[in-house]
Enzyme design. Structure first.
Site, PDB file in Angstrom:
ATOM      1  N   ARG A 108      42.470  41.789  42.417  1.00  0.00           N
ATOM      2  CA  ARG A 108      41.675  43.252  42.055  1.00  0.00           C
ATOM      3  C   ARG A 108      42.843  44.152  41.747  1.00  0.00           C
ATOM      4  NH1 ARG A 108      36.880  46.170  44.760  1.00  0.00           N
ATOM      5  NH2 ARG A 108      35.687  44.556  43.525  1.00  0.00           N
ATOM      6  N   HIS A 135      34.935  43.194  35.239  1.00  0.00           N
ATOM      7  CA  HIS A 135      34.528  42.871  36.456  1.00  0.00           C
ATOM      8  C   HIS A 135      33.595  41.472  36.353  1.00  0.00           C
ATOM      9  CE1 HIS A 135      34.040  42.820  40.911  1.00  0.00           C
ATOM     10  NE2 HIS A 135      33.250  43.652  41.015  1.00  0.00           N
ATOM     11  N   ARG A 298      26.676  37.565  45.164  1.00  0.00           N
ATOM     12  CA  ARG A 298      28.367  37.293  44.835  1.00  0.00           C
ATOM     13  C   ARG A 298      28.809  36.432  45.742  1.00  0.00           C
ATOM     14  NH1 ARG A 298      31.115  42.013  43.581  1.00  0.00           N
ATOM     15  NH2 ARG A 298      33.019  40.494  43.394  1.00  0.00           N
TER      16      ARG A 298
END
Ligand code: CP
Ligand code: NVA
Length: 310
Positions: A108, A135, A298
């Protein structure tokens, strides 16, 4: 059953073909079923995921860590403040070294170029866990969620209202790839970047869908099957927050905007959310909201990605 993408990188949605994206979504569905049935295997036993974070995270960090544990492997959390990156070691040297210890890297970052540099200097797959430009992991979970709730993707209309940011870029590409019509409503000056729009339009052309960009939130929302938003000030833009709240106030997902959509519209947000800013409390906590299913997915979608890459 999982798609073989060993050693490949996922820096942006367009790194997947539409067929690979379909297969990752199929595997994600299977992973979720296995998870709840208690029949899950440990296909990544002995494998190590290295995770570099230049910014905070709840969902990305915990879903990758939990996912690796459930698959039989290990994840190592590396705050960029606690490794030698902080003292000026280059991203490329970091990639060379970490990829000799780890079987996959996730990062990230602020600048998208950092994940590109990591990938160019890594022996193992690099996953973008959010950059200033994309993303993609978020969008795998989002598409899984829409598919679960609607039973299909192609032919649906997805409206994104708010800031034309990293999430918007990946969402446009992913939705266009699976044949969803995409409408984006942002204030003037906050549109998605031209490169991201061109990419999404090219993907839409291949799938037979469309991408429309407007400054009119009601026009974007009209007839939508899915309405999606994200924060108005992303990580790193905190100093712009107050100015952005004034500029973006017409772009809130609320009951009035939802009236423009289909009655069974799904309300989506990648989270973290700011109730009363980009989304009203009644919208995010109401019956059309699927934000926590999105957050859960996720886990399943990234497990599918991890087994495909390693
Ligand atoms: N949606 C998302 O990526 O959340 P985190 O910032 O908590 O990882
Ligand atoms: N656009 C947001 C997404 C957070 C998950 C950010 O970059 O901060």
């Amino acid at each position: 059953m999982s798609v073989r993408m060993k050693g490949r990188h996922l820096l942006a949605m367009k790194d997947l073909t539409s067929e690979e994206l379909r297969q990752v979504l199929d595997t994600a569905k299977a992973m979720k079923l296995e998870h709840y049935s208690g029949r899950a295997g440990r296909p990544l036993a002995g494998k190590v995921l290295g995770m570099i974070f230049q910014k905070p995270s709840t969902r990305t960090r915990v879903s990758f860590e939990a996912g690796m544990a459930q698959l039989g492997g290990t994840a190592i959390f590396l705050s960029s403040n606690d490794i030698q990156l902080k003292r000026g070691e280059t991203v490329s040297d970091t990639a060379h070294v970490l990829s000799r210890y780890c079987d996959c890297l996730m990062a990230r970052v602020f600048a998208h170029q950092d994940v590109v540099d990591l990938a160019q200097n890594s022996r193992v797959s690099v996953i973008n866990g959010l950059s200033d430009f994309e993303h993609p992991c978020q969008i795998l979970a989002d598409l899984q969620t829409i598919l679960e709730k609607k039973g299909t993707l192609a032919g649906l209309k997805l409206a994104y209202v708010g800031d034309g940011n990293n999430v918007c870029h990946s969402l446009m590409a992913g939705a266009a790839m699976v044949g969803m019509d995409v409408a984006v409503g942002t204030p003037k000056g906050y549109e998605p970047k031209p490169d991201a729009v061109d990419c999404a339009k090219a993907l839409a052309k291949s799938s037979g869908s469309s991408v429309m960009i407007t400054t009119d939130p009601a026009r974007a929302a009209r007839g939508a099957d899915v309405i999606y938003t994200d924060v108005w000030a992303s990580m790193g833009q905190e100093s712009e927050h107050d100015a952005r709240v004034k500029i973006f106030h017409r772009y809130q997902i609320n009951a009035a905007l939802m009236k423009k959509c289909k009655p069974d519209v799904l309300v989506m947000h990648c989270l973290p959310a700011h109730r009363g800013e980009e989304i009203s409390e009644e919208a995010i906590d109401g019956p059309n909201s699927v934000v926590f299913d999105q957050a859960e997915n996720r886990l399943h979608a990234q497990k599918a990605l991890l087994v495909s890459l390693m």
